[in-house]
Write a protein that holds these residues in place. Structure first.
Motif, PDB file in Angstrom:
ATOM      1  N   SER A  42       0.816  -1.230   0.000  1.00  0.00           N
ATOM      2  CA  SER A  42       0.000   0.000   0.000  1.00  0.00           C
ATOM      3  C   SER A  42       0.842   1.269   0.000  1.00  0.00           C
ATOM      4  CB  SER A  42      -0.964   0.028   1.204  1.00  0.00           C
ATOM      5  OG  SER A  42      -1.830  -1.080   1.161  1.00  0.00           O
ATOM      6  N   VAL A  43       2.016   1.195  -0.643  1.00  0.00           N
ATOM      7  CA  VAL A  43       2.886   2.371  -0.778  1.00  0.00           C
ATOM      8  C   VAL A  43       2.862   2.822  -2.241  1.00  0.00           C
ATOM      9  CG1 VAL A  43       5.231   3.278  -0.572  1.00  0.00           C
ATOM     10  CG2 VAL A  43       4.397   1.586   1.087  1.00  0.00           C
ATOM     11  N   PRO A  44       2.425   4.055  -2.529  1.00  0.00           N
ATOM     12  CA  PRO A  44       2.430   4.559  -3.914  1.00  0.00           C
ATOM     13  C   PRO A  44       3.859   4.746  -4.428  1.00  0.00           C
ATOM     14  CG  PRO A  44       1.074   5.937  -2.477  1.00  0.00           C
ATOM     15  CD  PRO A  44       1.868   5.028  -1.596  1.00  0.00           C
ATOM     16  N   VAL A  45       4.014   4.655  -5.737  1.00  0.00           N
ATOM     17  CA  VAL A  45       5.322   4.724  -6.383  1.00  0.00           C
ATOM     18  C   VAL A  45       5.242   5.669  -7.576  1.00  0.00           C
ATOM     19  CG1 VAL A  45       6.997   3.393  -7.745  1.00  0.00           C
ATOM     20  CG2 VAL A  45       5.986   2.374  -5.703  1.00  0.00           C
ATOM     21  N   ILE A  46       6.315   6.410  -7.829  1.00  0.00           N
ATOM     22  CA  ILE A  46       6.418   7.158  -9.090  1.00  0.00           C
ATOM     23  C   ILE A  46       7.732   6.756  -9.758  1.00  0.00           C
ATOM     24  CG2 ILE A  46       7.320   9.216  -7.872  1.00  0.00           C
ATOM     25  CD1 ILE A  46       6.120  10.868 -10.221  1.00  0.00           C
ATOM     26  N   MET A  47       7.645   6.371 -11.046  1.00  0.00           N
ATOM     27  CA  MET A  47       8.830   5.912 -11.785  1.00  0.00           C
ATOM     28  C   MET A  47       9.042   6.796 -13.008  1.00  0.00           C
ATOM     29  SD  MET A  47       8.727   1.754 -11.629  1.00  0.00           S
ATOM     30  CE  MET A  47       7.255   1.430 -12.556  1.00  0.00           C
ATOM     31  N   PHE A  76      11.468   6.385  -8.220  1.00  0.00           N
ATOM     32  CA  PHE A  76      12.577   5.733  -8.924  1.00  0.00           C
ATOM     33  C   PHE A  76      12.969   6.596 -10.121  1.00  0.00           C
ATOM     34  CE2 PHE A  76      10.453   2.300  -6.709  1.00  0.00           C
ATOM     35  CZ  PHE A  76      11.502   1.533  -6.221  1.00  0.00           C
ATOM     36  N   ILE A  77      14.226   6.997 -10.168  1.00  0.00           N
ATOM     37  CA  ILE A  77      14.721   7.830 -11.269  1.00  0.00           C
ATOM     38  C   ILE A  77      15.624   6.982 -12.148  1.00  0.00           C
ATOM     39  CG2 ILE A  77      15.941   9.957 -11.881  1.00  0.00           C
ATOM     40  CD1 ILE A  77      15.296  10.987  -9.046  1.00  0.00           C
ATOM     41  N   ASP A  78      15.082   6.484 -13.273  1.00  0.00           N
ATOM     42  CA  ASP A  78      15.863   5.649 -14.195  1.00  0.00           C
ATOM     43  C   ASP A  78      16.814   6.534 -14.999  1.00  0.00           C
ATOM     44  OD1 ASP A  78      16.726   3.369 -15.394  1.00  0.00           O
ATOM     45  OD2 ASP A  78      14.962   3.062 -16.657  1.00  0.00           O
ATOM     46  N   GLU A  79      17.928   5.953 -15.459  1.00  0.00           N
ATOM     47  CA  GLU A  79      18.950   6.696 -16.206  1.00  0.00           C
ATOM     48  C   GLU A  79      19.289   8.002 -15.468  1.00  0.00           C
ATOM     49  OE1 GLU A  79      20.447   5.356 -18.744  1.00  0.00           O
ATOM     50  OE2 GLU A  79      19.114   3.633 -18.882  1.00  0.00           O
TER      51      GLU A  79
END
Length: 386
Positions: A75-80, A288-291
């Motif tokens: 139940s933890v929101p994520v932004i990728m 999460f910050i890709d690249e």
């Protein structure tokens, strides 16, 4: 006691936690997965930031997706940040095959394909919910740092914001800012000099050029209304899982300045909006910050300091930040020192510089009698990591 038994005991004692925790894999010894040597991550550590690193094709994206699914289930929101366009597959259920079945058997887990609740977002004209912010919300200090202005030029920007505030003139987009800048350079020059002091034409000319440079990277698309709300990133789906917000930024690779501008605004907004939470049992939001090198490559010293400051302070707001990159050296040392979790996939050794990087990466891990870390970093298979 045999070497295997000692290793098993060391892993089991090292990965026993009191709070809520989840299994992410099993430990390996001499190239073999060791049954019972389960590796867990306590949810409490996921708001202490982290790094997912490794060469192309070693499994970084899957690690990122697996941790995102773990968080969503908790139940933890994520932004990728989806730079390559390969993260949105998390919205559809996967399919089992011989390879996944074999791996699940080794790890002693059951694989149940499932789709996750996803919201697609964008900074440009790609499909998805458009994220925008007004110039006023950036404020004079942040805008000056993004434009790379000196103290004198930053003072002029602050003066412009003060004038607009006093006269109730909203600065919604960069065109609004340019119009006011042109006004204070010409017919409004005497009025502002009387109210706030003299403004140099050289300073306004430099600011204008910097704004145009930002516009050339497509910043007009980002600045404006309606503004994004932080609460929109922290939603829980109807089934109780955290929403996975995927920001499609596949066209940002050629616009690093715009990408770092947006990221700094997002981090600043999160820090300003979220209340102080202290040391939470699990995060309220994980990004999460890709690249990640795109965030730092074009960033000015002032911008890097601002990012470092936010990273240091935002943990107490219940927000975790994960950087995903091919080389750990892509992330500045001052920020690396703030990261509490590191997942290091395999690295490649083709040049002397590569070997130096591998040696530095190996030195970041605790010394152990069971592995020669420097050698194993180049030998790990897909999906294996320190």
């Amino acid at each position: 006691m045999s070497n295997t038994d000692q290793f098993l005991q060391a892993v089991q004692s090292g990965y026993s936690f009191k709070g809520e925790h989840v299994k992410i894999g099993c430990a390996m010894l001499d190239g073999q997965v060791l049954s019972g040597a389960d590796v867990f991550i306590p949810l409490k550590t996921l708001n202490r930031h982290g790094l997912i690193a490794g060469a192309t094709g070693t499994g970084k994206t899957k690690t990122l997706q697996v941790i995102s699914e773990i968080l969503s289930d908790a139940s933890v929101p994520v932004i990728m940040m989806d730079i390559k366009g390969d993260l949105s597959g998390i919205a559809a259920a996967g399919t089992a095959n011989d390879r996944t079945n074999d791996r699940c058997k080794l790890l002693n887990i059951t694989y149940t394909p499932a789709a996750y609740p996803v919201e697609l977002m964008t900074l440009s004209n790609e499909k998805g919910v458009r994220l925008r912010a007004t110039v006023t919300e950036f404020g004079p200090i942040l805008l000056s740092k993004i434009l790379g202005l000196n103290d004198t030029q930053g003072g002029v920007v602050s003066m412009i914001f003060k004038y607009c505030d006093d006269n109730k003139l909203p600065l919604l987009d960069l065109k609004d800012f340019i119009k006011v800048l042109q006004f204070v350079s010409n017919e409004g020059k005497a009025e502002l000099a009387k109210l706030y002091g003299n403004i140099s034409s050289t300073s306004t000319g430099t600011i204008l050029r910097k704004v145009v440079e930002l516009q050339q990277q497509g910043a007009d698309i980002f600045f404006g209304e309606p503004s994004f709300e932080v609460d929109d990133l922290m939603r829980i789906s109807d089934d109780g899982r955290g929403m996975i917000n995927i920001l499609r930024v596949t066209d940002m690779q050629s616009k690093p300045k715009l990408f770092s501008t947006f990221m700094l605004q997002l981090l600043a907004e999160l820090y300003a909006t979220c209340p102080e939470e202290g040391d939470m049992d699990k995060p309220k939001l994980v990004m999460f910050i890709d690249e990640a090198h795109l965030l730092f490559d074009e960033a000015t010293d002032a911008l890097l300091k601002q990012i470092e400051t936010v990273i240091k302070l935002i943990r107490s707001k219940g927000v975790g930040i994960f950087f995903c990159t091919q080389n750990p050296q892509d992330v500045p040392a001052s920020i690396l020192s703030q990261l509490g979790l590191k997942v290091q996939h395999a690295l490649r050794a083709f040049t002397a510089a590569d070997r130096k990087t591998i040696k530095q990466a190996a030195e970041n891990f605790p010394e152990t009698e069971y592995y020669k870390t420097e050698d194993l970093l180049t030998q790990m298979g897909i999906g294996e990591a320190f």
